[in-house]
Design a protein around this motif. Sequence first.
Motif, PDB file in Angstrom:
ATOM      1  N   LEU A 121      18.641 -30.695   8.003  1.00 20.92           N
ATOM      2  CA  LEU A 121      17.867 -31.747   8.665  1.00 20.92           C
ATOM      3  C   LEU A 121      17.264 -31.268   9.971  1.00 20.92           C
ATOM      4  O   LEU A 121      16.152 -31.674  10.336  1.00 20.92           O
ATOM      5  CB  LEU A 121      18.734 -32.985   8.894  1.00 20.92           C
ATOM      6  N   ARG A 122      17.982 -30.392  10.681  1.00 25.44           N
ATOM      7  CA  ARG A 122      17.465 -29.870  11.957  1.00 25.44           C
ATOM      8  C   ARG A 122      16.161 -29.109  11.739  1.00 25.44           C
ATOM      9  O   ARG A 122      15.192 -29.287  12.485  1.00 25.44           O
ATOM     10  CB  ARG A 122      18.503 -28.960  12.600  1.00 25.44           C
ATOM     11  N   VAL A 123      16.130 -28.242  10.735  1.00 20.06           N
ATOM     12  CA  VAL A 123      14.935 -27.430  10.501  1.00 20.06           C
ATOM     13  C   VAL A 123      13.848 -28.240   9.804  1.00 20.06           C
ATOM     14  O   VAL A 123      12.680 -28.225  10.229  1.00 20.06           O
ATOM     15  CB  VAL A 123      15.286 -26.181   9.671  1.00 20.06           C
ATOM     16  N   ASN A 124      14.188 -28.950   8.744  1.00 22.54           N
ATOM     17  CA  ASN A 124      13.160 -29.591   7.917  1.00 22.54           C
ATOM     18  C   ASN A 124      12.616 -30.886   8.499  1.00 22.54           C
ATOM     19  O   ASN A 124      11.399 -31.118   8.455  1.00 22.54           O
ATOM     20  CB  ASN A 124      13.715 -29.861   6.519  1.00 22.54           C
ATOM     21  N   LEU A 125      13.492 -31.728   9.043  1.00 25.40           N
ATOM     22  CA  LEU A 125      13.047 -33.043   9.506  1.00 25.40           C
ATOM     23  C   LEU A 125      12.841 -33.078  11.023  1.00 25.40           C
ATOM     24  O   LEU A 125      11.739 -33.396  11.496  1.00 25.40           O
ATOM     25  CB  LEU A 125      14.040 -34.124   9.066  1.00 25.40           C
ATOM     26  N   THR A 126      13.874 -32.733  11.775  1.00 26.39           N
ATOM     27  CA  THR A 126      13.675 -32.635  13.227  1.00 26.39           C
ATOM     28  C   THR A 126      12.624 -31.578  13.526  1.00 26.39           C
ATOM     29  O   THR A 126      11.822 -31.718  14.458  1.00 26.39           O
ATOM     30  CB  THR A 126      14.993 -32.296  13.940  1.00 26.39           C
ATOM     31  N   GLY A 127      12.591 -30.533  12.702  1.00 25.09           N
ATOM     32  CA  GLY A 127      11.626 -29.461  12.867  1.00 25.09           C
ATOM     33  C   GLY A 127      10.211 -29.845  12.480  1.00 25.09           C
ATOM     34  O   GLY A 127       9.284 -29.048  12.663  1.00 25.09           O
ATOM     35  N   THR A 128      10.023 -31.029  11.959  1.00 24.67           N
ATOM     36  CA  THR A 128       8.688 -31.613  11.777  1.00 24.67           C
ATOM     37  C   THR A 128       8.403 -32.571  12.929  1.00 24.67           C
ATOM     38  O   THR A 128       7.317 -32.559  13.512  1.00 24.67           O
ATOM     39  CB  THR A 128       8.589 -32.349  10.438  1.00 24.67           C
ATOM     40  N   PHE A 129       9.385 -33.390  13.276  1.00 21.61           N
ATOM     41  CA  PHE A 129       9.235 -34.357  14.360  1.00 21.61           C
ATOM     42  C   PHE A 129       8.868 -33.702  15.688  1.00 21.61           C
ATOM     43  O   PHE A 129       7.909 -34.112  16.366  1.00 21.61           O
ATOM     44  CB  PHE A 129      10.533 -35.159  14.510  1.00 21.61           C
ATOM     45  N   LEU A 130       9.619 -32.672  16.094  1.00 20.51           N
ATOM     46  CA  LEU A 130       9.397 -32.083  17.412  1.00 20.51           C
ATOM     47  C   LEU A 130       8.008 -31.441  17.562  1.00 20.51           C
ATOM     48  O   LEU A 130       7.328 -31.688  18.565  1.00 20.51           O
ATOM     49  CB  LEU A 130      10.498 -31.067  17.736  1.00 20.51           C
ATOM     50  N   PRO A 131       7.538 -30.639  16.609  1.00 19.18           N
ATOM     51  CA  PRO A 131       6.178 -30.094  16.745  1.00 19.18           C
ATOM     52  C   PRO A 131       5.100 -31.171  16.758  1.00 19.18           C
ATOM     53  O   PRO A 131       4.123 -31.069  17.519  1.00 19.18           O
ATOM     54  CB  PRO A 131       6.043 -29.178  15.531  1.00 19.18           C
ATOM     55  N   LEU A 132       5.265 -32.212  15.954  1.00 13.92           N
ATOM     56  CA  LEU A 132       4.257 -33.273  15.956  1.00 13.92           C
ATOM     57  C   LEU A 132       4.288 -34.036  17.276  1.00 13.92           C
ATOM     58  O   LEU A 132       3.231 -34.358  17.836  1.00 13.92           O
ATOM     59  CB  LEU A 132       4.474 -34.225  14.785  1.00 13.92           C
ATOM     60  N   ARG A 133       5.472 -34.311  17.771  1.00 17.40           N
ATOM     61  CA  ARG A 133       5.567 -35.022  19.052  1.00 17.40           C
ATOM     62  C   ARG A 133       4.906 -34.226  20.169  1.00 17.40           C
ATOM     63  O   ARG A 133       4.242 -34.794  21.049  1.00 17.40           O
ATOM     64  CB  ARG A 133       7.036 -35.286  19.402  1.00 17.40           C
ATOM     65  N   ALA A 134       5.067 -32.909  20.145  1.00 11.08           N
ATOM     66  CA  ALA A 134       4.482 -32.063  21.179  1.00 11.08           C
ATOM     67  C   ALA A 134       2.980 -31.880  21.006  1.00 11.08           C
ATOM     68  O   ALA A 134       2.243 -31.758  21.984  1.00 11.08           O
ATOM     69  CB  ALA A 134       5.163 -30.695  21.181  1.00 11.08           C
ATOM     70  N   ALA A 135       2.513 -31.882  19.760  1.00 10.21           N
ATOM     71  CA  ALA A 135       1.093 -31.620  19.489  1.00 10.21           C
ATOM     72  C   ALA A 135       0.215 -32.853  19.636  1.00 10.21           C
ATOM     73  O   ALA A 135      -0.947 -32.745  20.075  1.00 10.21           O
ATOM     74  CB  ALA A 135       0.931 -31.047  18.078  1.00 10.21           C
ATOM     75  N   ILE A 136       0.725 -34.016  19.282  1.00 12.12           N
ATOM     76  CA  ILE A 136      -0.114 -35.219  19.242  1.00 12.12           C
ATOM     77  C   ILE A 136      -0.799 -35.539  20.577  1.00 12.12           C
ATOM     78  O   ILE A 136      -1.978 -35.908  20.579  1.00 12.12           O
ATOM     79  CB  ILE A 136       0.698 -36.413  18.699  1.00 12.12           C
ATOM     80  N   PRO A 137      -0.142 -35.421  21.729  1.00 13.68           N
ATOM     81  CA  PRO A 137      -0.875 -35.692  22.979  1.00 13.68           C
ATOM     82  C   PRO A 137      -2.133 -34.837  23.131  1.00 13.68           C
ATOM     83  O   PRO A 137      -3.146 -35.309  23.674  1.00 13.68           O
ATOM     84  CB  PRO A 137       0.159 -35.382  24.062  1.00 13.68           C
ATOM     85  N   HIS A 138      -2.102 -33.621  22.656  1.00 12.74           N
ATOM     86  CA  HIS A 138      -3.262 -32.743  22.758  1.00 12.74           C
ATOM     87  C   HIS A 138      -4.341 -33.118  21.745  1.00 12.74           C
ATOM     88  O   HIS A 138      -5.542 -32.987  22.024  1.00 12.74           O
ATOM     89  CB  HIS A 138      -2.829 -31.294  22.592  1.00 12.74           C
ATOM     90  N   LEU A 139      -3.931 -33.619  20.579  1.00 16.35           N
ATOM     91  CA  LEU A 139      -4.904 -34.128  19.611  1.00 16.35           C
ATOM     92  C   LEU A 139      -5.585 -35.381  20.171  1.00 16.35           C
ATOM     93  O   LEU A 139      -6.803 -35.558  20.012  1.00 16.35           O
ATOM     94  CB  LEU A 139      -4.225 -34.447  18.274  1.00 16.35           C
ATOM     95  N   LEU A 140      -4.804 -36.218  20.823  1.00 16.44           N
ATOM     96  CA  LEU A 140      -5.373 -37.411  21.448  1.00 16.44           C
ATOM     97  C   LEU A 140      -6.363 -37.024  22.542  1.00 16.44           C
ATOM     98  O   LEU A 140      -7.429 -37.632  22.676  1.00 16.44           O
ATOM     99  CB  LEU A 140      -4.256 -38.279  22.033  1.00 16.44           C
ATOM    100  N   GLU A 141      -6.013 -36.000  23.294  1.00 15.31           N
ATOM    101  CA  GLU A 141      -6.909 -35.544  24.355  1.00 15.31           C
ATOM    102  C   GLU A 141      -8.216 -35.001  23.771  1.00 15.31           C
ATOM    103  O   GLU A 141      -9.295 -35.178  24.355  1.00 15.31           O
ATOM    104  CB  GLU A 141      -6.224 -34.465  25.184  1.00 15.31           C
ATOM    105  N   ALA A 142      -8.118 -34.370  22.600  1.00  7.33           N
ATOM    106  CA  ALA A 142      -9.308 -33.839  21.937  1.00  7.33           C
ATOM    107  C   ALA A 142     -10.153 -34.946  21.315  1.00  7.33           C
ATOM    108  O   ALA A 142     -11.312 -34.726  20.973  1.00  7.33           O
ATOM    109  CB  ALA A 142      -8.911 -32.828  20.872  1.00  7.33           C
ATOM    110  N   GLY A 143      -9.564 -36.125  21.149  1.00  6.15           N
ATOM    111  CA  GLY A 143     -10.290 -37.263  20.589  1.00  6.15           C
ATOM    112  C   GLY A 143     -10.195 -37.405  19.091  1.00  6.15           C
ATOM    113  O   GLY A 143     -10.682 -38.391  18.518  1.00  6.15           O
TER     114      GLY A 143
END
Length: 266
Positions: A121-143
């Motif tokens: 679960l750490r690699v497959n699920l949390t390891g999806t959540f954490l990258p998306l949580r970190a990336a989404i603010p930058h996607l929002l900034e890009a519009g």
Amino acid sequence: MTAVQPAAPVVGRLTGRRVFLTGGGSGIGEATAHRLASEGAAVAITDAREEAATRVADAVRAAGGTAIGLRCDVGDETSVADAVAATVAEFGGLDGAVTCAGISGTAMLHEMDIAHWERILRVNLTGTFLPLRAAIPHLLEAGAGSIVTVGSVASLVSTNLNTPGYDASKGGVLQLTRSVAMGYADQGIRANCLCPGLVSTGLRANSTALQGPEPEVTRSRVVENTALARSADPAEMASVIAFLLSDDASFMTGAAIAADGGLTAN
């Protein structure tokens, strides 16, 4: 059987896109790094094994693409945050994210220890959540932006391979992707989940939690239930990911795409 040749890259389709990629050191992730770069994207290739990420990034650059290689432990909050920050510093922002990192493991549920369960679960699920949580603010900034997560046919059906931890984690990846799709659609972000069937990768070899049947035994059982009667080449999955990131998939979000050779049609 004649070897399958994946469709040629659509040159220029992803020009100007900046993509953060996890699990890029091997398998589907490695093939995706090459595919995205060949279509014009700048790719941050990350992997828990820094040498693997660096090797793939070097190969992408040698082929004329734009890439950096970074270490990223997808289950560690600080490691993910640092990798995304380094990517944004290098590329000036983000337009897409692809989460390919994953491990497998077999065990009957009543015989599974908690360390096995938590690692998957750490690699497959949390390891999806954490990258998306970190990336989404930058996607929002890009519009706008596009996210592709890598689930599995196990996101959709029981594989009957004694992989309850893997099945649970990949089911979670699909539902997380749908939640992101619904939550950010009005802000220009699309999110889709690729659900591969059997793919010829190093997943089992890289899965330190692995227990159970020999790889060839498992492979033959899956092939028997796959309409195309073969495993996929990682490049075939990479071509679907490139499509989902591109504007060719502009009306797709929240989808589960079963690229499984007909396994779930059985």
